[in-house]
Design a protein around this motif. Structure first.
Motif, mmCIF file in Angstrom:
data_model
loop_
_atom_site.group_PDB
_atom_site.id
_atom_site.type_symbol
_atom_site.label_atom_id
_atom_site.label_comp_id
_atom_site.label_asym_id
_atom_site.label_seq_id
_atom_site.Cartn_x
_atom_site.Cartn_y
_atom_site.Cartn_z
ATOM 1 N N THR A 251 -4.938 -3.771 5.499
ATOM 2 C CA THR A 251 -4.226 -3.730 6.783
ATOM 3 C C THR A 251 -4.619 -2.536 7.635
ATOM 4 O OG1 THR A 251 -2.357 -2.706 5.607
ATOM 5 C CG2 THR A 251 -2.213 -5.067 6.062
ATOM 6 N N SER A 259 -9.651 1.830 4.094
ATOM 7 C CA SER A 259 -10.039 0.436 3.898
ATOM 8 C C SER A 259 -11.486 0.287 3.453
ATOM 9 C CB SER A 259 -9.821 -0.357 5.191
ATOM 10 O OG SER A 259 -8.448 -0.528 5.443
ATOM 11 N N PRO A 277 -5.506 -9.867 6.924
ATOM 12 C CA PRO A 277 -4.670 -10.600 7.886
ATOM 13 C C PRO A 277 -5.380 -10.687 9.228
ATOM 14 C CG PRO A 277 -3.497 -8.732 6.902
ATOM 15 C CD PRO A 277 -4.951 -8.561 6.591
ATOM 16 N N PHE A 281 -0.633 -5.938 13.220
ATOM 17 C CA PHE A 281 0.282 -5.981 12.083
ATOM 18 C C PHE A 281 1.601 -6.625 12.480
ATOM 19 C CE2 PHE A 281 3.611 -4.250 9.368
ATOM 20 C CZ PHE A 281 3.087 -4.521 8.119
ATOM 21 N N VAL A 286 2.126 -11.004 7.491
ATOM 22 C CA VAL A 286 1.431 -10.312 6.408
ATOM 23 C C VAL A 286 2.046 -10.667 5.056
ATOM 24 C CG1 VAL A 286 1.043 -8.035 5.394
ATOM 25 C CG2 VAL A 286 0.523 -8.423 7.806
ATOM 26 N N TRP A 298 -1.462 -3.388 -2.286
ATOM 27 C CA TRP A 298 -1.421 -3.181 -0.840
ATOM 28 C C TRP A 298 -1.426 -1.683 -0.561
ATOM 29 C CZ3 TRP A 298 3.376 -4.437 2.744
ATOM 30 C CH2 TRP A 298 3.016 -4.166 4.080
ATOM 31 N N ALA A 300 -0.905 0.748 2.387
ATOM 32 C CA ALA A 300 -0.318 0.692 3.727
ATOM 33 C C ALA A 300 -0.095 2.094 4.275
ATOM 34 C CB ALA A 300 1.010 -0.065 3.690
ATOM 35 N N MET A 304 3.791 0.939 8.530
ATOM 36 C CA MET A 304 3.826 -0.469 8.125
ATOM 37 C C MET A 304 4.892 -0.697 7.057
ATOM 38 S SD MET A 304 -0.246 -1.281 7.874
ATOM 39 C CE MET A 304 -1.313 -1.216 9.313
#
Length: 550
Positions: A251, A259, A277, A281, A286, A298, A300, A304
């Motif tokens: 994300t 990432s 996704p 966001f 999601v 995940w 984040a 988020m």
């Protein structure tokens, strides 16, 4: 009667076994840019070798979106075809820069690996930049071509660049089809050759290009393999070469290390999938993807994660989600407690970390064990990282004393692209990185007490006031200005500005539009005060930001 086992001693024992001579993650000391640093002894020497390794995962999922599913074999073939096209049609070779300006998606990843096949250097431009910022990035990194999605191709057109622009929706599929079916190119590179350039905001007001080496990127992948092996050992399993069944949700943008370096690239080594996704966001969408794709991990930003608190999570089957890591910005103990209460399954699955673009990956990670002991800390140094807290003179201080956080590891950047002065200011001759952040070490756990001077952390994005101030003073009505962060319940901070101008000569809406034309949306101040009073300054002429308020 049983003897209690100290959990931290157990962790240390497992780690020692995995890194001992002859073990899968044996550590040795070798020169890194001329300085002896501990490194993994058994390692690949380049990212291209990681791509070759990924072929063993065949038809397993690698890149997954709501409407696309690309296997490791398909990805490698596409990257090889695009690399062949870039070399044949655009003359791309070793050391040339290949710009990538796009939202997250499989084509971003394919473009990155195509560049690696040629020994070229992908440049991950910030997809939220305005045309003026894009123009600076093109001038700074001088790419030979830029690969862009449709939205950013339109922004590139506004810069009047004469560089070839390859669009992801039309040009890439055509090139991959035309040049597919052959061998995947391979260009020899050295471990300390540049592998990627990512941009971070600079206190001087211009973004700086952080250069990570082949060694950096491969070592980060091995660090993630090591954490997998640690987890397996805790469960009584032996480390092995079988593909992982984990599925990682991406994300954060691919132009961030969170990432690219720490989610997408290591999966070529472990055989796990990454899931993207679509669009911005939106928590419900999601979580629906987490449910349908059985996402297990995940990573984040806290902003988020905080939005989970206002969402009915019970309408989604999140039983597959076994790990939630909070990165890119500090996580408050209150947020951690609220997340545990909202989602009891995360009670022993939450982690936080501390790092910066220049460090390549997290310098410290706070495991559930660390957070149970001190939920205000950001954990302990990861494998391969040496950390010191230093005073203003550069001397290491004792336990519990505050100072600047300094980091040395095989993950730390080579330096800043075309900026020797900034590199020397950040990395000393023994490869210690000065973070510019301040904190304390207590029994090996780091607590961050202050961020970089004046830095605004907005929803996981670093915003430096100087860059915005430099734009504001271009407006003819602005006599002086100061930008700073103000607390925000969702974003962490929001951008505020005080502008000195003659009464009636300008209003906030005009200034907001002026900045929005020149900078990314997240840098545009949302709170304004226009005054004819001069700003408070110290004896050296610097604005005293602690006295500013709106």
């Amino acid at each position: 009667m049983t003897n209690a086992v100290d959990p931290q001693e157990f962790v240390a024992k497992v780690a020692a076994g995995l890194t001992a001579p002859g073990a899968p993650f044996e550590m040795t000391v070798e020169p890194v840019v001329g300085v002896p640093i501990p490194v993994f002894a058994k390692r690949y020497a380049s990212l291209r070798e990681l791509l070759e390794h990924s072929l063993r995962w065949g038809e397993r999922d690698y890149l997954v979106t709501e409407d696309r599913r690309i296997s490791f074999a398909e990805h490698a073939a596409a990257a090889g075809a695009l690399a062949t096209a870039l070399a044949a049609r655009y003359g791309i070779g070793k050391g040339d820069r290949v710009g990538i300006l796009a939202a997250n998606g499989p084509d971003w990843v394919i473009a990155f690996w195509a560049a690696q096949c040629l020994g070229a250097i992908p440049v991950g431009y910030n997809a939220w930049w305005a045309p003026r910022e894009i123009a600076y990035g093109l001038e700074h990194a001088t790419p030979t071509v830029v690969i862009a999605d449709a939205k950013r191709a339109a922004l590139l057109a506004e810069t009047a660049t004469e560089l070839p622009i390859l669009t992801m929706d039309e040009d890439l599929p055509a090139l991959i089809t035309e040049f597919g079916g052959g061998e995947i190119p391979s260009t020899p590179v050295a471990e300390d050759d540049p592998a990627v350039i990512l941009y971070t905001s600079g206190t001087s007001g211009r973004p700086k290009g952080v250069v990570h080496s082949q060694r950096n990127m491969v070592a980060i992948s091995d660090y993630h393999r090591f954490t997998d092996a640690m987890l397996a050992a805790f469960m009584g399993q032996e480390p092995g070469d079988a593909p992982s069944d984990r599925r990682y949700l991406v994300t954060a943008p691919l132009f961030h290390i969170a990432s690219l370096h720490n989610l997408v690239i290591p999966r070529l080594r472990t055989g796990a999938a990454v899931v993207f996704p679509h669009g911005g966001f939106e928590v419900g969408r999601v979580l629906s993807l987490v449910e349908s794709e059985k996402v297990t991990n995940w990573a984040a930003v806290p902003t988020m994660a905080s939005r989970l608190l206002d969402h009915d999570v019970d309408q989604h089957d999140l039983s597959s989600l076994s790990a939630l890591s909070l990165n890119s910005a500090p996580s408050s103990p209150a947020l951690l407690a609220a997340l545990r209460a909202k989602m009891p399954t995360l009670q022993f699955a939450l982690t936080t970390s501390y790092g910066l673009t220049e460090s390549g990956t997290a310098a410290t990670v706070a495991t559930p064990l660390d957070l149970a002991a001190d939920d205000a800390s950001v954990g302990r140094a990861i494998i391969g990282v040496a950390m010191e807290i230093r005073d203003a003179a550069g001397n290491a201080v004792g336990d519990g004393e505050e100072g600047e956080i300094c980091i040395r590891s095989p993950y730390v950047m080579l330096g800043y692209w075309n900026d020797d002065a900034a590199t020397k200011a950040s990395i000393d001759d023994q490869r210690w990185l000065r973070s510019g952040d301040f904190g304390t070490l207590n029994q090996g756990r780091l607590t961050v007490s202050g961020r970089r001077t004046d830095l605004i952390l907005r929803g996981g994005e670093n915003v430096y006031p100087t860059e915005i101030e430099n734009v504001l003073v271009e407006h003819p009505a602005v006599l002086d200005c100061a930008v700073f962060g103000m607390s925000h319940p969702d974003l962490g901070q929001e951008v505020a500005a005080i502008v000195v101008a003659e009464p009636g000569t300008v209003d906030p809406e005009e200034l907001r539009a002026f900045v929005a034309e020149r900078l990314a949306y997240f840098k545009v101040p949302v709170r304004w005060r226009i005054t004819s009073d001069m700003l408070p300054r110290n004896a050296t002429g610097k604005v005293i930001r602690r006295e500013l308020a709106i």
